[in-house]
Motif scaffolding. Structure first.
Motif, PDB file in Angstrom:
ATOM      1  N   ILE A  43      -0.756  -7.120   8.950  1.00 48.10           N
ATOM      2  CA  ILE A  43       0.278  -6.467   8.843  1.00 48.10           C
ATOM      3  C   ILE A  43       1.333  -7.548   8.313  1.00 48.10           C
ATOM      4  O   ILE A  43       1.702  -8.450   8.828  1.00 48.10           O
ATOM      5  N   PRO A  44       2.122  -7.393   7.222  1.00 46.08           N
ATOM      6  CA  PRO A  44       2.841  -8.340   6.478  1.00 46.08           C
ATOM      7  C   PRO A  44       4.033  -8.284   7.469  1.00 46.08           C
ATOM      8  O   PRO A  44       4.530  -7.480   8.102  1.00 46.08           O
TER       9      PRO A  44
ATOM     10  N   TYR B  51      -4.708  -3.246  -6.027  1.00 49.91           N
ATOM     11  CA  TYR B  51      -4.128  -4.241  -5.592  1.00 49.91           C
ATOM     12  C   TYR B  51      -4.875  -5.334  -4.547  1.00 49.91           C
ATOM     13  O   TYR B  51      -4.943  -6.322  -4.950  1.00 49.91           O
ATOM     14  N   THR B  52      -5.069  -4.455  -3.406  1.00 50.70           N
ATOM     15  CA  THR B  52      -5.370  -5.396  -2.419  1.00 50.70           C
ATOM     16  C   THR B  52      -6.717  -6.041  -2.657  1.00 50.70           C
ATOM     17  O   THR B  52      -7.047  -7.208  -2.074  1.00 50.70           O
TER      18      THR B  52
ATOM     19  N   ARG C  90       3.988   2.660   4.287  1.00 54.14           N
ATOM     20  CA  ARG C  90       3.511   2.460   2.784  1.00 54.14           C
ATOM     21  C   ARG C  90       3.116   3.943   2.216  1.00 54.14           C
ATOM     22  O   ARG C  90       3.327   4.180   0.928  1.00 54.14           O
ATOM     23  N   LEU C  91       2.372   4.638   2.840  1.00 57.82           N
ATOM     24  CA  LEU C  91       1.937   6.033   2.381  1.00 57.82           C
ATOM     25  C   LEU C  91       3.095   6.668   2.086  1.00 57.82           C
ATOM     26  O   LEU C  91       2.971   7.358   1.002  1.00 57.82           O
TER      27      LEU C  91
ATOM     28  N   LYS D 270       7.794  -4.377   3.877  1.00 62.46           N
ATOM     29  CA  LYS D 270       6.496  -5.168   3.939  1.00 62.46           C
ATOM     30  C   LYS D 270       5.733  -5.042   2.773  1.00 62.46           C
ATOM     31  O   LYS D 270       5.011  -5.893   2.238  1.00 62.46           O
ATOM     32  N   TRP D 271       5.680  -3.681   2.172  1.00 61.66           N
ATOM     33  CA  TRP D 271       4.391  -3.504   0.962  1.00 61.66           C
ATOM     34  C   TRP D 271       4.748  -4.510  -0.277  1.00 61.66           C
ATOM     35  O   TRP D 271       4.063  -5.124  -0.768  1.00 61.66           O
ATOM     36  N   ASP D 272       6.209  -4.537  -0.592  1.00 65.73           N
ATOM     37  CA  ASP D 272       6.582  -5.211  -1.737  1.00 65.73           C
ATOM     38  C   ASP D 272       6.476  -6.683  -1.521  1.00 65.73           C
ATOM     39  O   ASP D 272       5.999  -7.400  -2.376  1.00 65.73           O
TER      40      ASP D 272
END
Lengths: 251, 648
Positions: free
Chosen positions: B9-10, B459-460, B117-118, B17-19
């Motif tokens: 988890i960032p 992306y991941t 994120r979802l 977090k996602w960005d």
């Protein structure tokens, strides 16, 4: 209910096929047609014999996997349903029911009642899409679309790709299938950019696959589980003509 | 040896977090992308969108499906809609609200960062689908229409009549077929993944069975993405399609991927009730019907056999409206299902004698209020489906409905990048466990499948491909040989059983499959007890043994053979069912769809035990005949406060 099933058996694409009679006993009128086929296969296997191969998946009329010609009609005697939505109460006790696969040169038999419909995927692959990449897009409400137009596009997009239209057509034409996708996209603003290229490529692919031409008989629409109207073929022909006359995509 | 469960988890505030993560992860250059091959197993919303998106980016994608066409994947059957935070109805929706509803709806058993994120990506999905030409329902002004779904107080659900899954899948399928045309995707239809190939601890390929010729085929790759759906058909009767199965995920599990929260199963409240012993599957009636339909049972058992419309309003119990005044008929699915069961347990059900396993879903008041035309516009095709199956017209008499197995929240454990515990193996959509906790909200499965496939995984996966040193692997590698041998052995178990060799069926595959399904439904279904779960753990291996000894599979392995296909899937279902029962037994609390009768509030609601069970149970395969090992990922809540869920 007790019935006699007269079923097409064929070992592979190059083997000769034949109709074989099977007695089926003790069927609940509320069982679905495919459940009746399951029961028959259970009876066959209990005797140690090979079952009848047929395909189905969602069993609620939306995936398009099932498809049997029943007493000469694609998806059987009831209008606007797929084979999996037939119930035995639609038949009568003692009836002899003939069950055959979709018949078309472009749909080779794999085994018994299972055919290869990959030609339909290749028609879509030739142009049944709007070429947008995954990524940032304009807001979904940026382009308003009139409700009746959106509803109409939906009616065309409702095609489940079962191939009943091909099976029902004396020419084994895939025009209803192809035209449904052409119409869905031609009716929407998003579909305008590739309008000409799409219809040309899809129709050419349809011909290339060996499907016959449309001669306005209308069996396709009568057999269609999603009631795609014949009007969509007229639209496809008009779109094709337009694409030939006005070759660039400016609409 | 326990598996290390690093959720990756960032850091940073939830909304960043996602960005931040996207800014930090490795990117593969356009010139190098074409050097990588990615296998995607499954062509539903998750698989088709992932395959198309990665091919657009430049990766070589091999796409596999068990159907004759990618368009048949079971996402096609989703009816009601897809959630998104667009807030077009201007009713106060936001990323936070969708996030919060989803975490709460999942009974606080999912990861905050994944769910947030979802919610963040949900708006992009609608934009993407509209750009593809998905014909969503619209208002007269030309704007998109919305409706309400369970567990939310805002209208955030986009829909295309009762065929939203079909239209979204056809959108993803069209993107996929465009890439087939452009050469970015090589499509393998009628192929079933029967094993994962792991080389030097990394996922490097799969074995497929060609369902036409029976041939076992070897495919190499630099990464493998599993998009093979859930395992709900372990119950035999469910709303899942006939070919849906858990084998691809289970094979990955046996090769080292941890399986998370297998006991979290969604029992959908509004399905057409079981009608007889010959039934092969159940049909869902979309949750959207609860926008206008009212759920009730007669107040007394004497009235439950009367004609519904002759029962006076004063003698009806609209139990959801009574018990949950603020959410009413739109409580989450697990709550609605449990309440239906409570009513039928009290003998107030309205189905056929003697079980009376049904409750009413009534449109009379809605038709009076809105007119038949409006109701048909909203639910016409659902009314048609209901009438076709039951021979009753919901315009005239209330629908009879009952809960049925619909979705599995559990699945392969994945980190924030959607990677499983096997490096290079990813899982998207229903195949992973990540976003729905112990109960999924309606219209969130389509959202998650497309979010994973369009906006997360492409992306991941670059982070892995860009940082690992992946040596070329050949299909002649020992790991491929070993995998093919092990598949052949499994095929032989069925073809060499005494049942098959005797030439007459001792038991057909379906007979034993139904027996497993009933055991699962009775003991690992809507209400679970220690005693029932222990009995399931005893019975399942017994049925499995009976299966291996007496099952009859006709024909050969080198031809089209549906019975063999099904037999191999059922063989895996025994092991999946056993792990589900084990997980349900160990989770000595109630949470969402996992209801242990020992743990309920005075009102009969699920009673969690956050002290002891606020974790993801990730089970590790330890080898044939050995017990699974439990690994725990503790759930950390920094942004929401854990409370008893209330929909009152």
């Amino acid at each position: 209910m007790n019935l006699t099933l007269r079923v097409w058996k064929q070992d592979g694409p190059d083997s000769a096929g034949r109709l074989v009679d099977y007695p089926v006993t003790d069927i609940d009128p509320n069982a679905s047609f495919l459940e009746m086929m399951d029961i028959l296969n259970e009876q066959i296997m209990k005797e140690g014999n090979d079952p009848i191969e047929f395909e189905s998946d969602c069993r609620e009329g939306i995936c398009g996997t099932c498809g049997l010609v029943i007493n000469g009609q694609a998806h059987g005697p009831k209008r606007a349903v797929a084979t999996c939505q037939l119930y035995m109460r639609d038949f009568h006790d003692g009836q002899v029911i003939t069950v055959e696969p979709w018949r078309a040169d472009s749909f080779p038999v794999i085994k018994d009642l299972v055919v290869d419909r990959a030609a339909l995927d290749r028609i879509i692959s030739a142009g049944g899409y709007i070429s947008v990449r995954t990524g940032p897009k304009p807001d979904a409400n940026a382009t308003p679309i009139a409700k009746d137009k959106a509803d109409h596009a939906f009616d065309m997009a409702a095609c489940i790709g079962c191939g009943a239209c091909v099976a029902a057509c004396p020419n084994a034409s895939a025009s209803l299938f192809t035209s449904a996708k052409v119409s869905h996209m031609a009716l929407l603003p998003q579909g305008q950019v590739e309008r000409s290229r799409r219809v040309k490529r899809m129709v050419d692919q349809m011909d290339h696959e060996g499907f016959g031409n449309c001669s306005n008989i209308g069996e396709c629409s009568a057999a269609c589980p999603k009631k795609i109207p014949l009007e969509s073929i007229a639209r496809m022909k008009r779109e094709y003509l337009r694409a030939v006359v006005i070759p660039n995509d400016a609409s | 040896m326990a598996i290390e469960l690093n959720g990756k988890i960032p850091d940073g505030p939830l909304e960043e977090k996602w960005d931040r993560h996207k800014a930090k992860i490795k990117v593969v250059s356009p010139a190098n992308k074409r050097k990588f091959t990615v296998i995607v197993v499954g062509t539903g919303l998750g698989g088709a969108s992932a395959a198309a998106s990665m091919a657009e980016m430049g990766y070589n994608v091999k796409s596999f499906c068990i159907h004759d066409s990618p368009r048949r994947a079971h996402s096609i059957a989703a009816q009601g809609g897809i959630n998104s935070t667009k807030n077009y109805p201007n009713d106060g929706d936001s990323v936070w609200r969708l996030f919060y509803d989803t975490i709460k709806g999942g009974d606080y058993r999912s990861r905050e960062a994944n769910v947030y994120r979802l919610a963040q990506c949900s708006a992009s999905i609608i934009d993407q689908a509209v750009a593809q030409g998905v014909p969503f329902a619209r208002e007269y002004g030309g704007e998109l229409a919305n409706r309400s779904f369970g567990g939310a107080l805002v209208s955030r659900t986009f829909y295309a009549r009762g065929q939203t899954g079909q239209q979204l899948l056809l959108g993803a399928y069209s993107a996929l077929m465009r890439q087939v045309d452009e050469g970015g995707v090589e499509l393998f239809a009628r192929r079933e993944m029967v094993d994962l190939v792991v080389v030097d601890g990394k996922a490097r390929g799969i074995i497929t069975r060609n369902l036409v010729t029976g041939e076992l085929e070897r495919h190499t790759a630099d990464a493998v993405v599993l998009a093979s759906g859930g395992y709900g058909r372990v119950y035999f009767l469910s709303t899942n399609a006939w070919n849906s199965n858990g084998s691809a995920a289970w094979r990955c599990h046996r090769r080292g991927a941890a399986f998370a929260n297998p006991c979290y199963v969604q029992i959908h409240p509004t399905c057409i009730p079981v009608k007889g012993e010959q039934q092969s599957k159940l049909t869902l009636m979309s949750e959207s019907l609860r926008n206008d339909g009212r759920v009730w049972v007669p107040k007394t058992r004497q009235d439950s056999l009367a004609n519904a419309h002759n029962i006076d309003v004063s003698k009806r119990d609209y139990y959801l409206e009574r018990r949950y005044p603020s959410f009413g008929n739109l409580v989450p699915r697990d709550v609605a299902s449990r309440n239906a069961k409570m009513m039928t347990d009290k003998g107030l059900g309205v189905g056929p004698e003697p079980q009376r396993l049904a409750v009413y879903l009534d449109f009379r008041d809605a038709i009076d209020r809105l007119g038949v035309h409006k109701i048909d516009e909203r639910y016409g095709n659902l009314f048609d489906i209901y009438k076709e199956i039951t021979d009753d017209d919901p315009h005239q008499v209330p629908m009879k409905i009952y809960p049925a197995v619909h979705y599995t929240m559990g699945g392969l454990w994945v980190d924030y990048n959607l990677m499983t515990t096997i490096p290079g193996l990813y899982a998207v959509g229903e195949a992973n466990f990540s976003d729905h906790g112990a109960n999924r909200l309606g219209a969130s499965a389509l959202m998650q499948g497309l979010c994973d496939g369009y906006f997360v995984l492409p992306y991941t996966i670059g982070d892995y491909l860009g940082s690992e040193e992946l040596k070329p692997v050949k299909t002649t590698h020992d790991a491929f040989n070993e995998a093919v041998d092990s598949v052949q052995k499994r095929v032989n178990v069925l073809l060499d059983s005494k049942g098959t060799r005797s030439g007459k069926a001792r038991h057909t595959v379906l007979e034993l499959y139904r027996e497993l399904g009933l055991t699962m439904w009775d003991n690992v279904g809507m209400a679970r007890t220690e005693e029932g779960l222990k009995s399931a753990l005893q019975k399942i291996p017994e049925i499995k043994q009976k299966f291996e000894e007496t099952v009859f599979v006709p024909g050969s392995s080198d031809s089209f053979n549906k019975t063999l296909e099904l037999g191999m899937r059922v063989h895996d279902f025994f092991e999946i069912g056993e792990l589900m029962a084990r997980d349900a037994l160990h989770r000595d609390e109630s949470a969402g769809g996992h209801f242990r009768e020992e743990h309920q509030t005075a009102e009969g609601e699920a009673l969690r035990d956050d002290e002891d069970f606020s974790y993801v149970a990730a089970w590790e395969w330890k080898g044939e005949g050995k017990e699974h090992e439990l690994n725990k990922e503790n759930l950390v809540f920094e942004n929401v406060k854990l409370t008893q869920r209330s929909y009152k």
